[in-house]
Design an enzyme around this catalytic site. Structure first.
Site, PDB file in Angstrom:
ATOM      1  N   ASP A 164       1.477  -1.229   0.172  1.00  0.00           N
ATOM      2  CA  ASP A 164       0.044  -0.053  -0.310  1.00  0.00           C
ATOM      3  C   ASP A 164       0.979   1.167  -0.618  1.00  0.00           C
ATOM      4  O   ASP A 164       1.889   1.241   0.360  1.00  0.00           O
ATOM      5  CB  ASP A 164      -0.554  -0.011   1.548  1.00  0.00           C
ATOM      6  CG  ASP A 164      -1.798  -0.429   1.007  1.00  0.00           C
ATOM      7  OD1 ASP A 164      -2.478  -1.864   0.776  1.00  0.00           O
ATOM      8  OD2 ASP A 164      -2.661  -1.102   1.828  1.00  0.00           O
ATOM      9  N   ARG A 218      -1.619  -0.912  -8.669  1.00  0.00           N
ATOM     10  CA  ARG A 218      -2.671  -0.722  -7.597  1.00  0.00           C
ATOM     11  C   ARG A 218      -2.968   1.052  -8.230  1.00  0.00           C
ATOM     12  O   ARG A 218      -2.281   2.210  -7.723  1.00  0.00           O
ATOM     13  CB  ARG A 218      -2.968  -1.007  -6.442  1.00  0.00           C
ATOM     14  CG  ARG A 218      -4.704  -0.067  -5.689  1.00  0.00           C
ATOM     15  CD  ARG A 218      -4.715  -0.339  -4.701  1.00  0.00           C
ATOM     16  NE  ARG A 218      -4.876  -1.304  -3.900  1.00  0.00           N
ATOM     17  CZ  ARG A 218      -4.533  -2.279  -3.279  1.00  0.00           C
ATOM     18  NH1 ARG A 218      -3.831  -1.180  -2.035  1.00  0.00           N
ATOM     19  NH2 ARG A 218      -3.935  -3.705  -2.636  1.00  0.00           N
TER      20      ARG A 218
END
Ligand code: FAD
Length: 302
Positions: free
Chosen positions: A123, A179
């Site tokens: 992340d 992502r």
């Protein structure tokens, strides 16, 4: 205005109350609860990425403990029928305290997932962590080319050049798997786009560049115009269904997610769980003040 109000009220709200609304967005406090939620999602043709909650830790004992928890999670999950991968936050392993140890711990987690031919997504957190996160991603990707991916935030002005700079990591054997999200942290206008239209425009530009460059994108958004924009790009470039996926957060816009899955697109849900749910919940609350209505409802519900 409402954001300011929420920031002022939040510290005084009882945890129990915040849990009442949080449980819609968090799969539970235990691994077993996270697996249950994941199985339900899998039954609906949706993959998952599991995230143990916790971030911005205070000492390296916590970092080691977090590493061990992830390794346990992976070894346990790989013995079940749950279909999914893993997401990790660098500050959970001490990025801001001891970068080298943090990098080693993150590497250990990816190495464990690699034993099962699975995948770990790193992340992206707030802007002071971006350079170090990219550096660690590069290091781990060199050792495990197929088993690690990264998140990029469309609101950061630097993102396009970050993508370009990482193209050297792409090879025939291993994808670059990014992502793409809008970004959730409060950043200064000097480094980040602030307006909805600006962020969306850059999101779609970054996504188009990823398709043009042969990158595998995780299209992480619940925003209808962005989903429609992404679908147009998929059509424009004739991207096969195994060359991208949509990603959404647990508990958010489930109907929208299901209609993408039903139309045959790969969809993955980010499933956060664990004891440290409080920070995650309050951050989401600040991001989306509309959620205050849930709290107000919880106040009166029995
Ligand atoms: P928005 O314009 O914010 O939202 C569009 C609509 O979606 C809203 O009108 C609302 O109806 C709905 N919605 C959006 N968020 C919520 C919510 N929390 N609760 C209820 N409804 C909501 N950010 C990072 O900075 N780093 C990361 O690593 C990261 N990982 C992510 C992983 C996934 C799978 C997803 C989906 C998001 C991630 N994010 C991450 C968060 C992201 O950056 C955005 O802040 C968040 O997704 C909201 O943006 P949006 O694209 O959905 O658009």
């Amino acid at each position: 205005m409402i954001n300011k109000l929420i920031s002022q009220i939040l510290p005084h709200m009882p945890e129990k109350l915040i849990w009442q609304f949080s449980k819609e967005y968090i799969a539970g406090k235990t691994t077993e609860q996270a697996f249950e939620a994941s199985r339900e999602l899998n039954r609906n043709n949706t993959l998952v990425t599991l995230d143990i909650l916790g971030e911005f830790i205070e000492n390296m004992d916590q970092a080691k403990d977090n590493r061990d928890q992830y390794i346990d999670l992976i070894n346990t999950m790989e013995a079940t029928d749950v279909k999914g991968n893993y997401s990790i936050k660098p500050t959970m392993f001490g990025l801001l305290l001891d970068k080298q140890t943090c990098s080693d711990y993150m590497r250990d987690i990816v190495a464990t997932a690699a034993e099962y031919d699975n995948f770990v997504r790193i992340d992206m957190e707030n802007s002071p962590t971006v350079d170090d996160t990219i550096e660690i991603f590069r290091r781990i990707k060199a050792e495990f080319p197929k088993n690690v991916g990264l998140v990029l935030q469309a609101y950061l002005k630097r993102t396009r050049s970050d993508i370009e700079a990482m193209l050297d990591l792409k090879s025939d054997e291993a994808d670059l798997n990014f992502r793409l999200c809008k970004g959730i942290y409060v950043e200064s206008p000097a480094i980040a786009y602030k307006k909805y239209e600006e962020i969306n425009a850059h999101y779609l530009e970054d996504l188009e560049f990823m398709f043009q460059s042969g990158i595998y994108p995780g299209i992480a958004t619940h925003d209808k115009p962005l989903i429609e924009g992404a679908l147009k790009l998929i059509q424009k470039y004739n991207i096969p269904k195994d060359r991208y996926e949509f990603q959404m957060l647990y508990g958010v816009t489930p109907k929208q997610r299901q209609s993408l899955a039903d139309a045959g697109h790969k969809v993955r849900v980010y499933v956060p769980f664990g004891e440290h749910w409080f920070g995650y919940s309050t951050r989401r609350l600040k991001e989306n003040p509309a959620m205050v209505t849930h709290i107000v409802k919880a106040l009166f519900a029995k």
